[in-house]
Design a protein around this motif. Sequence first.
Motif, PDB file in Angstrom:
ATOM      1  N   THR A   1      54.550 -15.923  27.129  1.00  0.00           N
ATOM      2  CA  THR A   1      54.193 -14.509  27.152  1.00  0.00           C
ATOM      3  C   THR A   1      55.236 -13.728  27.928  1.00  0.00           C
ATOM      4  OG1 THR A   1      51.833 -15.017  27.033  1.00  0.00           O
ATOM      5  CG2 THR A   1      52.438 -12.825  27.825  1.00  0.00           C
ATOM      6  N   THR A   2      55.692 -12.644  27.339  1.00  0.00           N
ATOM      7  CA  THR A   2      56.664 -11.762  27.976  1.00  0.00           C
ATOM      8  C   THR A   2      56.002 -10.426  28.281  1.00  0.00           C
ATOM      9  OG1 THR A   2      58.452 -12.797  26.728  1.00  0.00           O
ATOM     10  CG2 THR A   2      58.925 -10.677  27.760  1.00  0.00           C
ATOM     11  N   ALA A   3      56.200  -9.953  29.498  1.00  0.00           N
ATOM     12  CA  ALA A   3      55.599  -8.682  29.907  1.00  0.00           C
ATOM     13  C   ALA A   3      56.675  -7.614  30.033  1.00  0.00           C
ATOM     14  CB  ALA A   3      54.874  -8.846  31.237  1.00  0.00           C
ATOM     15  N   ARG A   4      56.333  -6.419  29.617  1.00  0.00           N
ATOM     16  CA  ARG A   4      57.229  -5.282  29.834  1.00  0.00           C
ATOM     17  C   ARG A   4      56.391  -4.087  30.258  1.00  0.00           C
ATOM     18  NH1 ARG A   4      57.729  -1.358  25.766  1.00  0.00           N
ATOM     19  NH2 ARG A   4      56.450  -1.779  23.916  1.00  0.00           N
ATOM     20  N   ALA A   5      57.003  -3.215  31.011  1.00  0.00           N
ATOM     21  CA  ALA A   5      56.320  -2.013  31.484  1.00  0.00           C
ATOM     22  C   ALA A   5      56.993  -0.798  30.858  1.00  0.00           C
ATOM     23  CB  ALA A   5      56.372  -1.930  32.997  1.00  0.00           C
ATOM     24  N   PHE A   6      56.230  -0.032  30.077  1.00  0.00           N
ATOM     25  CA  PHE A   6      56.795   1.151  29.431  1.00  0.00           C
ATOM     26  C   PHE A   6      56.220   2.414  30.072  1.00  0.00           C
ATOM     27  CE2 PHE A   6      53.044  -0.081  27.031  1.00  0.00           C
ATOM     28  CZ  PHE A   6      52.386   1.116  26.777  1.00  0.00           C
ATOM     29  N   LEU A   7      56.971   3.476  29.990  1.00  0.00           N
ATOM     30  CA  LEU A   7      56.612   4.732  30.649  1.00  0.00           C
ATOM     31  C   LEU A   7      55.777   5.628  29.742  1.00  0.00           C
ATOM     32  CD1 LEU A   7      60.019   5.477  32.386  1.00  0.00           C
ATOM     33  CD2 LEU A   7      57.829   5.234  33.576  1.00  0.00           C
ATOM     34  N   VAL A   8      54.826   6.309  30.344  1.00  0.00           N
ATOM     35  CA  VAL A   8      54.011   7.288  29.623  1.00  0.00           C
ATOM     36  C   VAL A   8      53.717   8.469  30.537  1.00  0.00           C
ATOM     37  CG1 VAL A   8      52.868   5.517  28.225  1.00  0.00           C
ATOM     38  CG2 VAL A   8      51.778   6.300  30.332  1.00  0.00           C
ATOM     39  N   TYR A   9      53.444   9.599  29.921  1.00  0.00           N
ATOM     40  CA  TYR A   9      52.822  10.730  30.611  1.00  0.00           C
ATOM     41  C   TYR A   9      51.374  10.767  30.166  1.00  0.00           C
ATOM     42  CZ  TYR A   9      56.549  13.430  32.926  1.00  0.00           C
ATOM     43  OH  TYR A   9      57.524  13.875  33.778  1.00  0.00           O
ATOM     44  N   GLU A  10      50.450  10.919  31.113  1.00  0.00           N
ATOM     45  CA  GLU A  10      49.035  11.028  30.785  1.00  0.00           C
ATOM     46  C   GLU A  10      48.391  12.099  31.644  1.00  0.00           C
ATOM     47  OE1 GLU A  10      46.756   7.276  29.317  1.00  0.00           O
ATOM     48  OE2 GLU A  10      47.855   6.692  31.106  1.00  0.00           O
TER      49      GLU A  10
ATOM     50  N   LEU B   1      51.717   7.483  22.102  1.00  0.00           N
ATOM     51  CA  LEU B   1      51.985   6.056  22.117  1.00  0.00           C
ATOM     52  C   LEU B   1      50.681   5.273  22.092  1.00  0.00           C
ATOM     53  CD1 LEU B   1      54.768   5.862  24.875  1.00  0.00           C
ATOM     54  CD2 LEU B   1      55.073   6.029  22.393  1.00  0.00           C
ATOM     55  N   ASP B   2      50.703   4.115  21.415  1.00  0.00           N
ATOM     56  CA  ASP B   2      49.515   3.273  21.394  1.00  0.00           C
ATOM     57  C   ASP B   2      49.513   2.359  22.618  1.00  0.00           C
ATOM     58  OD1 ASP B   2      51.279   1.174  20.883  1.00  0.00           O
ATOM     59  OD2 ASP B   2      50.805   1.073  18.746  1.00  0.00           O
ATOM     60  N   TYR B   3      48.542   1.433  22.681  1.00  0.00           N
ATOM     61  CA  TYR B   3      48.371   0.567  23.845  1.00  0.00           C
ATOM     62  C   TYR B   3      49.568  -0.342  24.078  1.00  0.00           C
ATOM     63  CZ  TYR B   3      47.475  -3.244  20.592  1.00  0.00           C
ATOM     64  OH  TYR B   3      47.608  -4.195  19.607  1.00  0.00           O
ATOM     65  N   ASN B   4      50.387  -0.544  23.049  1.00  0.00           N
ATOM     66  CA  ASN B   4      51.522  -1.454  23.157  1.00  0.00           C
ATOM     67  C   ASN B   4      52.845  -0.723  23.322  1.00  0.00           C
ATOM     68  OD1 ASN B   4      52.052  -4.233  23.335  1.00  0.00           O
ATOM     69  ND2 ASN B   4      52.851  -4.302  21.252  1.00  0.00           N
ATOM     70  N   GLY B   5      52.757   0.584  23.513  1.00  0.00           N
ATOM     71  CA  GLY B   5      53.966   1.364  23.719  1.00  0.00           C
ATOM     72  C   GLY B   5      54.683   1.767  22.455  1.00  0.00           C
ATOM     73  N   GLU B   6      54.071   1.512  21.307  1.00  0.00           N
ATOM     74  CA  GLU B   6      54.662   1.906  20.031  1.00  0.00           C
ATOM     75  C   GLU B   6      54.165   3.303  19.649  1.00  0.00           C
ATOM     76  OE1 GLU B   6      56.915   0.004  18.734  1.00  0.00           O
ATOM     77  OE2 GLU B   6      56.566  -1.643  20.127  1.00  0.00           O
TER      78      GLU B   6
ATOM     79  N   ARG C   1      52.770   1.546  31.930  1.00  0.00           N
ATOM     80  CA  ARG C   1      51.712   0.752  31.319  1.00  0.00           C
ATOM     81  C   ARG C   1      52.292  -0.596  30.937  1.00  0.00           C
ATOM     82  NH1 ARG C   1      47.966   3.753  26.831  1.00  0.00           N
ATOM     83  NH2 ARG C   1      46.805   5.186  28.176  1.00  0.00           N
ATOM     84  N   ALA C   2      51.417  -1.600  30.829  1.00  0.00           N
ATOM     85  CA  ALA C   2      51.880  -2.953  30.519  1.00  0.00           C
ATOM     86  C   ALA C   2      51.690  -3.285  29.052  1.00  0.00           C
ATOM     87  CB  ALA C   2      51.141  -3.975  31.372  1.00  0.00           C
ATOM     88  N   ALA C   3      52.656  -4.013  28.512  1.00  0.00           N
ATOM     89  CA  ALA C   3      52.550  -4.549  27.153  1.00  0.00           C
ATOM     90  C   ALA C   3      52.962  -6.013  27.204  1.00  0.00           C
ATOM     91  CB  ALA C   3      53.445  -3.772  26.198  1.00  0.00           C
ATOM     92  N   TYR C   4      52.181  -6.846  26.517  1.00  0.00           N
ATOM     93  CA  TYR C   4      52.442  -8.281  26.545  1.00  0.00           C
ATOM     94  C   TYR C   4      52.643  -8.802  25.125  1.00  0.00           C
ATOM     95  CZ  TYR C   4      50.635  -7.867  31.302  1.00  0.00           C
ATOM     96  OH  TYR C   4      50.435  -7.492  32.605  1.00  0.00           O
ATOM     97  N   THR C   5      53.644  -9.639  24.948  1.00  0.00           N
ATOM     98  CA  THR C   5      53.887 -10.277  23.650  1.00  0.00           C
ATOM     99  C   THR C   5      54.001 -11.777  23.873  1.00  0.00           C
ATOM    100  OG1 THR C   5      56.276  -9.919  23.919  1.00  0.00           O
ATOM    101  CG2 THR C   5      55.042  -8.285  22.642  1.00  0.00           C
ATOM    102  N   THR C   6      53.435 -12.550  22.939  1.00  0.00           N
ATOM    103  CA  THR C   6      53.463 -14.008  23.039  1.00  0.00           C
ATOM    104  C   THR C   6      54.183 -14.582  21.831  1.00  0.00           C
ATOM    105  OG1 THR C   6      51.349 -13.980  24.217  1.00  0.00           O
ATOM    106  CG2 THR C   6      52.064 -16.077  23.285  1.00  0.00           C
ATOM    107  N   ASP C   7      55.170 -15.428  22.079  1.00  0.00           N
ATOM    108  CA  ASP C   7      55.920 -16.010  20.965  1.00  0.00           C
ATOM    109  C   ASP C   7      55.213 -17.267  20.446  1.00  0.00           C
ATOM    110  OD1 ASP C   7      56.478 -18.076  22.738  1.00  0.00           O
ATOM    111  OD2 ASP C   7      58.476 -17.341  23.219  1.00  0.00           O
ATOM    112  N   LYS C   8      55.790 -17.890  19.436  1.00  0.00           N
ATOM    113  CA  LYS C   8      55.154 -19.034  18.794  1.00  0.00           C
ATOM    114  C   LYS C   8      54.983 -20.221  19.735  1.00  0.00           C
ATOM    115  CE  LYS C   8      56.727 -17.893  14.119  1.00  0.00           C
ATOM    116  NZ  LYS C   8      57.512 -18.332  12.942  1.00  0.00           N
ATOM    117  N   SER C   9      55.824 -20.314  20.756  1.00  0.00           N
ATOM    118  CA  SER C   9      55.724 -21.422  21.709  1.00  0.00           C
ATOM    119  C   SER C   9      54.654 -21.181  22.762  1.00  0.00           C
ATOM    120  CB  SER C   9      57.075 -21.643  22.401  1.00  0.00           C
ATOM    121  OG  SER C   9      57.406 -20.517  23.209  1.00  0.00           O
ATOM    122  N   GLY C  10      54.062 -19.990  22.739  1.00  0.00           N
ATOM    123  CA  GLY C  10      53.020 -19.669  23.705  1.00  0.00           C
ATOM    124  C   GLY C  10      53.519 -18.945  24.935  1.00  0.00           C
TER     125      GLY C  10
END
Length: 735
Positions: free
Chosen positions: A248-257, A578-583, A237-246
């Motif tokens: 965006t960093t993408a990471r792919a985390f693993l899940v079982y569904e 896990l939630d939508y952001n992989g936490e 699944r994809a999770a995206y984070t955006t820093d103060k400069s705008g």
Amino acid sequence: MKKKLSIILCSTMLLSSFPMNIHASEIGNPIISPEASVSREASAASEPTSENLKKITSTVKGKVSIPKSFTNFDYHYNTKDNYGAASWELIWSNSKETERISVMCDEAGNILNYYRFSENQYTRSKPKYLKSQLQGKAEQFIKKIAPAVAKKIKITDSNPVSIYSGQYTYSYIRMEGNIPMPDNGVRISVNYETGEIISCSINWLYDITIPSSSAVITKKEATEKINDKVKMELAYRAAYTTDKSGKTTARAFLVYEPDKDYIAVDAKSGKVYLTKNEYVYNSDSFTEGATRDEAASEEKNAGSPLTDKEIESIDKLNDLISKESAINKVKGEDNLLIDSNATAITANLTQSYSNNNEKNFVWNINFTDPRDLKNESYRAYANASVDAKTGQIISFYASVPNYYDIGENKWNEVKVIYTKEQGQTTFENFLKKQIPSYYNKSKLSNTEHDYIIAYKEQNPVYGGYRYNYDRVNEGIPFASNGITGSVDGVTGKIYRYHYNWDENIKFESSKGVMSAKEAFTHYIGKEGYDLVYEINTIYKLGNKTVKTYDQITKYEVRLVYRTDINPTAISPFTGKQLDYNGEVYVKETNYSYSDIGSHKAKSAILLLADMGVGFEGSKFLPNQKITSKEFTTLLTQLGYRTEDLKLSTTAKTITRTNGVKALITLAELDNVAKIKGIYTTSFKDQAQIPKDDLGYVALAQGLGIVNGTTFRPKAAITRGEAAQMIVNFLKADIK
């Protein structure tokens, strides 16, 4: 005020402008579809007559109090249709129509929805009552309008509410004995300033047979049956984070569904159900092929068109391909479906940015049919986007012919020549040429029929095939990235092509993941897998000898073990949800504290807790000095923008003066507070307040944000004092 505009506020503002004939069901919060709310016996009653209306009105007025000032009366009758039973909507309003009550009920007088509207209802409410204080009033209202329902409900929702909504919402589930029936229930909202009931939605089957609660199948046996039918799939699944400069960093985390959204086991027979809604649609309907709106929705973000001078400059600096070259890239692909009549070609160069803020230049090309057609029912078009540096085709979409002759009211004779396998070969050869690196890292996830070109013996004949490819990493699918395309079975040409691909994404390693069997054990052990009563809705076709079909709806209640587990994602390393952001998922609950029992700010602390505002943990620590960051956090939780408050996020404490100044600034009164020589307060220690800050303190005292005999301007605010100041601020009469 400088607040973040919430979705809740937007929706409530829209409600205030609804026309008088809006259905109450559109305003309420239905738990299930409206057809399951009504008595089937009642729905088969009579046509609307004055006698029926008099009876219904009298019945409703016996349950709902209508103010004497509501002298206007209107009504609507909704006839029984293919999807639901007949219903009445009764509307009372005052002479100016600034207030009204709308009640929707079935023909037996069972209330389905209640809604009270006032012109100033969606102005900012001032929280006065705690959620616990108004729960009794909500339940009294339910008991009054639906006494039989009130006897069989249990509260399920205790989540905090937004400050923008102006109301508390209580959700109740139907209970049959000790077994929940989650497909039926009540949702009711109460204004937290006035204590007035705003809306109530009741979804209930009244005349339905409830099976006995004795289960023949055990939960363990049901689990084994579910295990046989459910496959736990390992995916990214994809999770995206955006820093103060705008950036965006993408990471792919693993899940079982689980591979199924719904599954249940009959607690009496052991039968496994994969659906609780059975639909059969009218086969006389037709699809005219892909529409213009559909095409627009699939285009990539085109960005802003550039001027000729900008293009000329960019050509020199970036070595972009010319417009003619881009057009030829598309026209040169024989496998793309471009109608021979689509001879008018336009192109514009746009620039956009990737997730990593990298600048991209794209040629957007449109092909249209320029002819002046009379009695137009179909006009061919196509559009494509081409990478202006590489010449790579990024996306393509074309119309397919409309094979339905409206004038003759029949389908034209068209033969599907190409098979699904031939279409796949055509599309994959195109991918190998255009985006070989992406194709090699993708896997076909599914194929499906696309548009309909005719009906044969009431069965649809499909004219196209759609192919979906998921990106894979270490053999594991990443559905957030991938390729999709469609091939026409009549011409063998590609009429849809698009991909979504994050270039710079970090994939979590699959080393050490648990087995699917272990993942299922973790999944099925989560909250939400229980014995419940559920409603199975059956839709059946009517008489097949006639052109128009009736959908006859039938309901049955069955006792099942059902997986209402949410979220469904399980960590393949720990087995935790896990939630939508992989936490790690943490169920949202109201803040609850063990150390505020006799504190003078108790009411304020609890009121903030009902708004979803507070501190983590079981203790509030009301006498502990609050840090500047904690003070800002409380305001942020309420939805306020705090960037301009000039509060240090590193300071250990915040003074009473700075706290007041922050709140007055939020109220957009800081310019007024800066006026010199006009302010005074009743505080005994006013002389200790700096002259530049006196206006802020005076306004805060006048608005009731702070009170008492002394102000103590340099004293640090405690957590309890901060809670009280913020609640006073929320209650202040600030326009």
